[in-house]
Structures are given as structure tokens and as C-alpha cells.
Write an enzyme that holds these catalytic residues in place. Structure first.
Site, PDB file in Angstrom:
ATOM      1  N   HIS A   1       0.859  -1.192   0.000  1.00 58.74           N
ATOM      2  CA  HIS A   1       0.000   0.000   0.000  1.00 58.74           C
ATOM      3  C   HIS A   1       0.887   1.231   0.000  1.00 58.74           C
ATOM      4  O   HIS A   1       1.249   1.763   1.054  1.00 58.74           O
ATOM      5  CB  HIS A   1      -0.925  -0.037   1.230  1.00 58.74           C
ATOM      6  CG  HIS A   1      -1.914   1.085   1.292  1.00 58.74           C
ATOM      7  ND1 HIS A   1      -3.056   1.025   2.065  1.00 58.74           N
ATOM      8  CD2 HIS A   1      -1.952   2.310   0.687  1.00 58.74           C
ATOM      9  CE1 HIS A   1      -3.743   2.148   1.937  1.00 58.74           C
ATOM     10  NE2 HIS A   1      -3.083   2.948   1.106  1.00 58.74           N
TER      11      HIS A   1
ATOM     12  N   HIS B   1       1.237   4.802  -2.620  1.00 57.20           N
ATOM     13  CA  HIS B   1       0.832   5.538  -3.829  1.00 57.20           C
ATOM     14  C   HIS B   1       2.096   6.174  -4.392  1.00 57.20           C
ATOM     15  O   HIS B   1       2.740   6.971  -3.693  1.00 57.20           O
ATOM     16  CB  HIS B   1      -0.176   6.632  -3.470  1.00 57.20           C
ATOM     17  CG  HIS B   1      -1.411   6.107  -2.797  1.00 57.20           C
ATOM     18  ND1 HIS B   1      -2.601   5.893  -3.466  1.00 57.20           N
ATOM     19  CD2 HIS B   1      -1.628   5.723  -1.499  1.00 57.20           C
ATOM     20  CE1 HIS B   1      -3.500   5.419  -2.617  1.00 57.20           C
ATOM     21  NE2 HIS B   1      -2.940   5.302  -1.413  1.00 57.20           N
TER      22      HIS B   1
ATOM     23  N   HIS C   1      -9.557   0.928  -1.071  1.00 60.93           N
ATOM     24  CA  HIS C   1      -9.518   1.653   0.197  1.00 60.93           C
ATOM     25  C   HIS C   1     -10.930   1.614   0.798  1.00 60.93           C
ATOM     26  O   HIS C   1     -11.910   1.922   0.107  1.00 60.93           O
ATOM     27  CB  HIS C   1      -9.147   3.123  -0.028  1.00 60.93           C
ATOM     28  CG  HIS C   1      -7.698   3.371  -0.290  1.00 60.93           C
ATOM     29  ND1 HIS C   1      -7.013   2.770  -1.293  1.00 60.93           N
ATOM     30  CD2 HIS C   1      -6.800   4.184   0.343  1.00 60.93           C
ATOM     31  CE1 HIS C   1      -5.759   3.194  -1.287  1.00 60.93           C
ATOM     32  NE2 HIS C   1      -5.598   4.056  -0.297  1.00 60.93           N
TER      33      HIS C   1
ATOM     34  N   GLU D   1     -11.086   3.648   6.054  1.00 63.81           N
ATOM     35  CA  GLU D   1     -10.008   4.580   6.437  1.00 63.81           C
ATOM     36  C   GLU D   1     -10.677   5.735   7.185  1.00 63.81           C
ATOM     37  O   GLU D   1     -10.447   5.926   8.368  1.00 63.81           O
ATOM     38  CB  GLU D   1      -9.264   5.088   5.191  1.00 63.81           C
ATOM     39  CG  GLU D   1      -8.167   6.117   5.512  1.00 63.81           C
ATOM     40  CD  GLU D   1      -7.521   6.721   4.268  1.00 63.81           C
ATOM     41  OE1 GLU D   1      -8.085   6.595   3.161  1.00 63.81           O
ATOM     42  OE2 GLU D   1      -6.442   7.344   4.423  1.00 63.81           O
TER      43      GLU D   1
ATOM     44  N   ASP E   1       1.754   4.183   2.626  1.00 60.00           N
ATOM     45  CA  ASP E   1       0.696   5.009   2.015  1.00 60.00           C
ATOM     46  C   ASP E   1       1.305   6.136   1.169  1.00 60.00           C
ATOM     47  O   ASP E   1       1.469   5.968  -0.042  1.00 60.00           O
ATOM     48  CB  ASP E   1      -0.252   5.549   3.095  1.00 60.00           C
ATOM     49  CG  ASP E   1      -1.647   5.854   2.583  1.00 60.00           C
ATOM     50  OD1 ASP E   1      -1.927   5.564   1.409  1.00 60.00           O
ATOM     51  OD2 ASP E   1      -2.466   6.377   3.369  1.00 60.00           O
ATOM     52  N   ASP E   2       1.608   7.275   1.779  1.00 65.82           N
ATOM     53  CA  ASP E   2       2.173   8.438   1.070  1.00 65.82           C
ATOM     54  C   ASP E   2       3.367   8.941   1.881  1.00 65.82           C
ATOM     55  O   ASP E   2       3.267   9.950   2.601  1.00 65.82           O
ATOM     56  CB  ASP E   2       1.108   9.540   0.945  1.00 65.82           C
ATOM     57  CG  ASP E   2      -0.113   9.045   0.192  1.00 65.82           C
ATOM     58  OD1 ASP E   2      -0.034   8.913  -1.046  1.00 65.82           O
ATOM     59  OD2 ASP E   2      -1.134   8.754   0.847  1.00 65.82           O
TER      60      ASP E   2
HETATM   61  N1  ADE Z   1      -4.640   8.665  -2.352  1.00 61.91           N
HETATM   62  C1  ADE Z   1      -3.411   8.842  -1.865  1.00 61.91           C
HETATM   63  N2  ADE Z   1      -3.385   8.572  -0.551  1.00 61.91           N
HETATM   64  C2  ADE Z   1      -4.641   8.210  -0.184  1.00 61.91           C
HETATM   65  C3  ADE Z   1      -5.246   7.807   1.019  1.00 61.91           C
HETATM   66  N3  ADE Z   1      -4.563   7.718   2.163  1.00 61.91           N
HETATM   67  N4  ADE Z   1      -6.562   7.528   1.005  1.00 61.91           N
HETATM   68  C4  ADE Z   1      -7.268   7.625  -0.120  1.00 61.91           C
HETATM   69  N5  ADE Z   1      -6.738   7.995  -1.282  1.00 61.91           N
HETATM   70  C5  ADE Z   1      -5.429   8.284  -1.324  1.00 61.91           C
HETATM   71 ZN    ZN Z   2      -3.739   4.758   0.412  1.00 61.53          ZN
END
Ligand code: ADE
Ligand code: ZN
Length: 326
Positions: free
Chosen positions: A8, A10, A186, A189, A268-269
Site C-alpha cells: 500500500h 501511492h 480503500h 479509512e 501510504d504516502d
Molecule cells: N490517495 C493517496 N493517498 C490516499 C489515502 N490515504 N486515502 C485515499 N486515497 C489516497
Molecule cells: Zn492509500
């Protein structure tokens, strides 16, 4: 260190400030306002973060920009012990800016093809639909992406969550299944357990991304446990987006493990939320949330929950295949 799979992440969330500056210079573009702020950003919620995330993508224009983006992630992930990554990308976030889909997919693929030789790891792509752009646009980008069918292994669902239920995407996910693609989404969340149910029952997903709010529904927890459904949890992201308590020591991950759920740890990011996959493990360990045995369990879960061939999973789990070659 145990071999890890990252399931996971992006790729757009790995765009660092230094690469933004380099690409702005190279493409003769202004530095996006969101990237001009100094110091760590703080976000009120998912949508607040997504505003910066999409704005910063403006500097990604050419095929080699996408290659550089992916190479920077692969290098950092390999240093963290990642032997395999299944990387999300958001094609609509680029095509709506006028960047052709071929530029995005071929640029990312250029880096992924070299990953075994350059970084001793493998990686695949999962194409995500932006749920806030609706199902029609998802179908349109899916049609276009079929020209590159061999370049991605699955489809996912991301972006703004509340008000954009998984059920809207039943049609495009059914097509992806018929075409032999993997499916993830997703859910849970920001939204409640009902989106997790929909992702399971209507989209027929093989993993839930995040899923932390599943804990609010005991029947759902029992279902996830019985099916061994993987949940790709991202602790630093949950803290940064206020989807879990501000103190990571209060993160629900140990409760999820205690319930017997198939949990994995992911970033994630990472350029927005304070760290890569190893930083997530370090933060959890430092706060006393998980111990060494749980770290090893989470690493094994990541290998099992991946879409790698079963033979490679077995080799990695038995310690026979730490580094890969093509
Ligand atoms: N796109 C990038 N990061 C995300 C996240 N945490 N939740 C949903 N979409 C995303
Ligand atoms: Zn994500």
C-alpha cells in the site's frame, strides 16, 4: 531483517520536495504553492491532504519524470528491506492534466523493469480509480488502460472516501475480475465498516486498504478473520490524517493483531506522512505498540498477502530468496 513486501504505497505520495524542485526546473514550471511551505505539513483530514497531493503533481509531465519518481521510491524501499512492492498509481490525476496515459504507464514501467538489477527487488503496478470522479470516468480510463494490460496486475479504489461508496464501482471491478486482474480497495479509512462490507461483497476485493474502522463491527471482524482477508494498514498515515489518535501508542494495530486479523504495515504516502515502511515499523516499535515477534509476524503477513507467485512467497518465507534477479 525479515524480507518485506510493501502493498500500500501511492507512487504519487512518494514525490519528495527535492524531486518537485528538480522537475519544476527541468520542465520550466513554477514550484506548486503546496510545495513552497517549509517544515512538515499538518492535515485536518483526508481531503485536506489530497488537495496538496494533487496540486504537487503538476511538475510530472514527461515519461522520464515518472521513471525518476519510481526509481526514487524503489531505491528507498530496497534500503528499507522491501523485496517486492505493489505500487498504486492514479492515472486520472495525470490524464485530467493533459498527460497521456502512455506517458504515465510507460514511464513507471521503465523503472519497474530495471528494479531487479538496480535494486534487487521486484515491483508491480495497481491502477487506482479516483472514487470522487465516479464510475463512468473509471470505466473510460479502464478501457484506455487495456492497451497496457500487461503493465499492471490489478485495480484499486482511492481518493476522497466519504460519500463515494464502493458499490458505485461494481461494473468496472467486475470487468477487471473477468479480465484476470487483482482487486483491492480503500475502505474503512475515514468511512465506517459499511464500505468494507461493500468492498468485500460487491467488488470482490482480495485485500482491504486501511480497514481500521472494521473494528467497530464485530460481525465484520469475524468475517475478515475467517477469510484471512489482508488489511494493508498505514499507521503514520492514520496519525497524520487524524484517522487514529495523535499518539501512535494508541494506534489500533495491536488490537487488530489480537483479533487474529491478517494485518500488514505500509507507508501510504511516505513523503507526506513522515516516513517510509521502515519508519512505520520504527515508530510502532519505539512507542511499544509492537514487539520483535509481532514485527516478524507482520513481515511474514506482507509476503503472504502479496500477489507474488506462490513459489516465490514460499522461498521468501523459508529464507531462501532474499534478493532477486530477473
Ligand atoms: N490517495 C493517496 N493517498 C490516499 C489515502 N490515504 N486515502 C485515499 N486515497 C489516497
Ligand atoms: Zn492509500
Amino acid at each position: 531483517m525479515c524480507p518485506l513486501a510493501e502493498l500500500h504505497v501511492h507512487i504519487e505520495g512518494t514525490l519528495s520536495h527535492s524531486l518537485i524542485r528538480e522537475l519544476a526546473r527541468r520542465n520550466d514550471l513554477p514550484i506548486p504553492p503546496a510545495a513552497r511551505r517549509d517544515g512538515p505539513s499538518s492535515f485536518g483530514c483526508l481531503d485536506d491532504f489530497l488537495r496538496d497531493y494533487y496540486a504537487n503533481l503538476d511538475v510530472l509531465r514527461e515519461r522520464r519524470d515518472f521513471t525518476d519518481l519510481a526509481n526514487a521510491y524503489l531505491k528507498r524501499a530496497s534500503q528499507a528491506g522491501v523485496v517486492h512492492a505493489e505500487i498504486f498509481f492514479d492515472p486520472q490525476s495525470h490524464t485530467r492534466r493533459g498527460v497521456p496515459l502512455s506517458t504515465v504507464i510507460l514511464g513507471l514501467s521503465d523503472a519497474l523493469e530495471e528494479a531487479p538489477d538496480r535494486f534487487g527487488m521486484t515491483a508491480s503496478l495497481i491502477m487506482c480509480f479516483l472514487r470522487d470522479r465516479g464510475p463512468q470516468e473509471a470505466c473510460a480510463i479502464y478501457d484506455e488502460a487495456l492497451a497496457f494490460r500487461d503493465r499492471f496486475i490489478g485495480v484499486g479504489l482511492d481518493s476522497s472516501e466519504e460519500g463515494f461508496p464502493p458499490s458505485w464501482f461494481a461494473g468496472v471491478f467486475a470487468r477487471a475480475k473477468a479480465d484476470g486482474l487483482h482487486r483491492v480497495a480503500h475502505a474503512g479509512e475515514e468511512s465506517g465498516p459499511e464500505y468494507v462490507w461493500e468492498a468485500l461483497d460487491i467488488l470482490d476485493v482480495e485485500r482491504i486498504d486501511h480497514g481500521i474502522r472494521s473494528l467497530e463491527d464485530l460481525e465484520l471482524v469475524a468475517r475478515l478473520k475467517a477469510e484471512g482477508m489482508p488489511l494493508t494498514v498505514c499507521p503514520l498515515s492514520n496519525v497524520a490524517l487524524r484517522n487514529s489518535p495523535a499518539d501512535i501508542a494508541q494506534h489500533p494495530l495491536p488490537v487488530m493483531l489480537g483479533e487474529g486479523l491478517m494485518v500488514t504495515v505500509n507507508s501510504d504516502d511516505p513523503e507526506y506522512f513522515g516516513g517510509y515502511i521502515d519508519d512505520n515499523f520504527a515508530a510502532l516499535t519505539r512507542a511499544g505498540v509492537i514487539d520483535g515477534a509481532q514485527c516478524r509476524q507482520l513481515a511474514r503477513n506482507s509476503i503472504r498477502a502479496s500477489f507474488m507467485p506462490e513459489a516465490r512467497k514460499a522461498a521468501l518465507l523459508s529464507g531462501e530468496d532474499i534478493r532477486v534477479s530477473r
